[in-house]
Design an enzyme around this catalytic site. Structure first.
Site, short mmCIF file in Angstrom:
data_model
loop_
_atom_site.label_atom_id
_atom_site.label_comp_id
_atom_site.label_asym_id
_atom_site.label_seq_id
_atom_site.Cartn_x
_atom_site.Cartn_y
_atom_site.Cartn_z
N CYS A 6 -10.07 -22.46 -23.23
CA CYS A 6 -11.01 -21.39 -22.69
C CYS A 6 -12.45 -21.84 -22.72
CB CYS A 6 -11.02 -20.13 -23.67
SG CYS A 6 -9.19 -19.70 -24.31
N THR B 224 0.78 -1.35 -0.03
CA THR B 224 0.14 0.09 -0.31
C THR B 224 0.90 1.36 -0.19
OG1 THR B 224 -0.05 0.30 2.40
CG2 THR B 224 -1.52 -1.34 1.45
N VAL C 151 -6.07 1.69 7.37
CA VAL C 151 -5.56 3.01 7.33
C VAL C 151 -6.32 3.90 6.43
CG1 VAL C 151 -3.65 4.58 6.96
CG2 VAL C 151 -3.00 2.20 7.73
N LYS D 172 2.59 1.58 3.17
CA LYS D 172 3.57 0.73 3.74
C LYS D 172 4.29 0.29 2.77
CE LYS D 172 2.87 -1.75 7.22
NZ LYS D 172 3.61 -1.45 8.57
#
Length: 523
Positions: free
Chosen positions: A444, A139, A202, A142
């Site tokens: 796929c 982040t 945070v 951090k």
């Protein structure tokens, strides 16, 4: 305040930098978040001088005391003493735990940052009240992290604590946690013998437009199960024979429900994927714009994220769709095409893994090894989108088991033999035909097939996935044996016919096709 009776559920770590706080008042933000449900606050000020930090600490302590919420100070025991707050949080490079305890006394709350099992053992032995485990994801707050450990790293530490008799020590995780990923991180980090006691955030609170509402939301998310867990039940089948007994039921559920298969895939395979979905009884839609997913996810189907093409816009669309389907608990099948071929693709895999829950991860050996190596530091260079078979049989089985255990989902590794696991039960399927490797997009469209089966049979995703592969690969064998099939070109239409015919025969109670199933339980 009793340090043994602290609620760590929503742990606010402050940040007064303009990039996070903006021009708002930190005290107002903290009080709003505490009103909303924040249960513990840490004052972290890396650049303030001592006097300013003490002044701010006293202001915040006056607020937190009003709500009976503990206030801790990051790193600074001297500031904690001057403020008279409940304790401190110390990092690996800060004051020793024993010194902090001696200075603060026996009643102080002391937490320690850890990112490895060894650090956790030392902190627990030293008498830490709680551990801050991370960094889960990188982040902006951090940036000097030693290790990004992911939810798997958190789980390893939690289990080590329990094994060592430290399950009484409280834990929170930190690093990139927000309202979108909180439940997934808590779910995937839970060890058999210990789970997190809270999450530290945070930006999710300090930068929130409405910190009170954000805190209330985070607390509610922490205390409730995510939708994709509520949708699951215990497996009904544990042996190969018991799964084979369920095949008619699962195939007919697809035909009865006609589940939506929402494919986010490249133009090369869209037509093929749509035809396969129709042949097995599903309802296909090819929609690469992530905004559409917020409506499509409500229709009871499943999402296929096929990483055939990687570009910034495409990746953002994947993430939007992933968020939408996770929010309502509908299955997501992830195909990390060419995951190890380039740095860009490895980065995309990491981004997708860190932004949502993937019910099924399907890939060839090279792709699965790359996905596993994202947090195990075992990545390797893959040659294009083709598989690179290097592992022994036992290693393949162990790889899918370990990845499924880490991600708490179902993992499918395709190849000459296919390996599937939910982390507890591992199976091998030896059906299929070489023509499947000679036609663009068969891997796929296998993802499309799996998506329809898990959408129709969500209560046991491992069983649904096994049955999807059997339907798909036995149809390939039957198509290849037809006299009108001379090679890959004539194989494709015959393959579509056989997918349809297996569905029709099952509806008529004719299960002879299942006699060729080659399913083996490995663990």
């Amino acid at each position: 305040m009793d340090r043994n009776n602290v609620n760590y559920a929503v742990y606010l770590v402050t940040d007064s930098t303009p990039a996070i706080l903006g021009d708002r008042d930190l005290c107002e933000v903290v009080e709003a978040s505490v009103r909303g449900g924040t249960t513990i606050v840490q004052l972290r000020e890396k650049t303030s001088d001592t006097g300013d930090m003490i002044a701010m600490g006293k202001k915040l302590h006056a607020i937190t005391k009003k709500y009976n919420v503990p206030l801790l100070i990051n790193d600074r025991v001297d500031v904690a003493l001057a403020v008279g707050c409940e304790g401190v949080h110390i990092g690996q490079d800060d004051m020793e735990l024993s010194t902090a305890r001696r200075l603060l006394g026996p009643d102080a709350i002391i937490g320690v940052t850890v990112s490895t099992i060894q650090e956790a053992m030392v902190a627990c032995k030293g008498g830490a009240d709680y551990l801050g485990i991370g960094t889960v994801y990188a982040t902006p707050t951090k940036t000097n992290t030693k290790n990004i450990i992911g939810a798997a790293g958190v789980r390893d530490i939690l289990q080590a604590m329990a094994d060592a008799g430290y399950d009484h020590v409280k834990t929170v995780c930190i690093g990139g946690i927000n309202a979108e990923n909180l439940q997934r991180i808590v779910y995937q980090s839970e060890a058999p013998s210990k789970k997190l006691d809270g999450v530290a955030v945070v930006s999710a609170l300090v930068a929130a437009p409405d910190p009170e509402a954000a805190a209330k939301n985070l607390l509610g998310l922490f205390n409730s199960q995510p939708p994709f867990v509520r949708a699951a039940t215990s497996p009904r089948a544990e042996t190969a024979d018991s799964i084979l007994e369920l095949v008619p039921e699962v195939v007919l559920e697809v035909a009865r429900k006609k589940p939506l298969s929402h494919n986010m895939t490249n133009l090369v395979v869209q037509n093929f994927a749509a035809n396969v979905a129709l042949a097995i009884g599903a309802s296909p839609i090819m929609a690469n714009n992530g905004e559409e997913a917020f409506d499509l996810c409500k229709l009871g189907g499943a999402l296929v994220v096929n990483m055939g093409t990687v570009d910034p816009d495409g990746l953002q669309n994947y993430l939007k769709a992933l968020r939408a389907y996770n929010s309502v608990g509908q299955p997501v099948v992830y195909d990390p095409v060419g995951a190890g071929a380039t740095t860009l693709r490895r980065s995309a895999v990491k981004t997708i893994l860190s932004h949502g829950y993937l019910d099924i991860i399907k890939g060839n050996e090279g792709e699965i090894r790359t996905v596993y190596g994202i947090y195990e530091r075992e990545t390797f260079q893959q040659r294009g989108v083709d598989s690179s078979a290097e592992l022994e049989v036992s290693q393949k089985a162990e790889l899918v088991r370990k990845l499924a255990l880490r991600e708490k989902n179902v993992v499918v590794m395709t190849g000459e033999s296919d390996y599937l696991s939910d982390g507890q039960h591992t199976f091998r399927i030896d059906n299929g035909h070489a023509y499947l490797e000679m036609v663009t997009g068969t891997g796929c469209v296998l993802g499309t097939t799996i998506s329809a089966f898990v959408a129709a049979y969500p209560n046991d995703k491992l069983v649904a996935t096994v049955v999807a592969l059997l339907h798909f690969e036995i149809a390939a064998e039957r198509a290849a044996e037809r006299r009108d099939v001379q090679g890959p070109g004539t194989f494709v239409p015959a393959f579509l016919d056989e997918l349809f015919k297996i569905r029709r025969e099952t509806g008529q109670g004719r299960m002879g096709w299942l006699k060729s199933a080659k399913l083996t339980r490995l663990s």
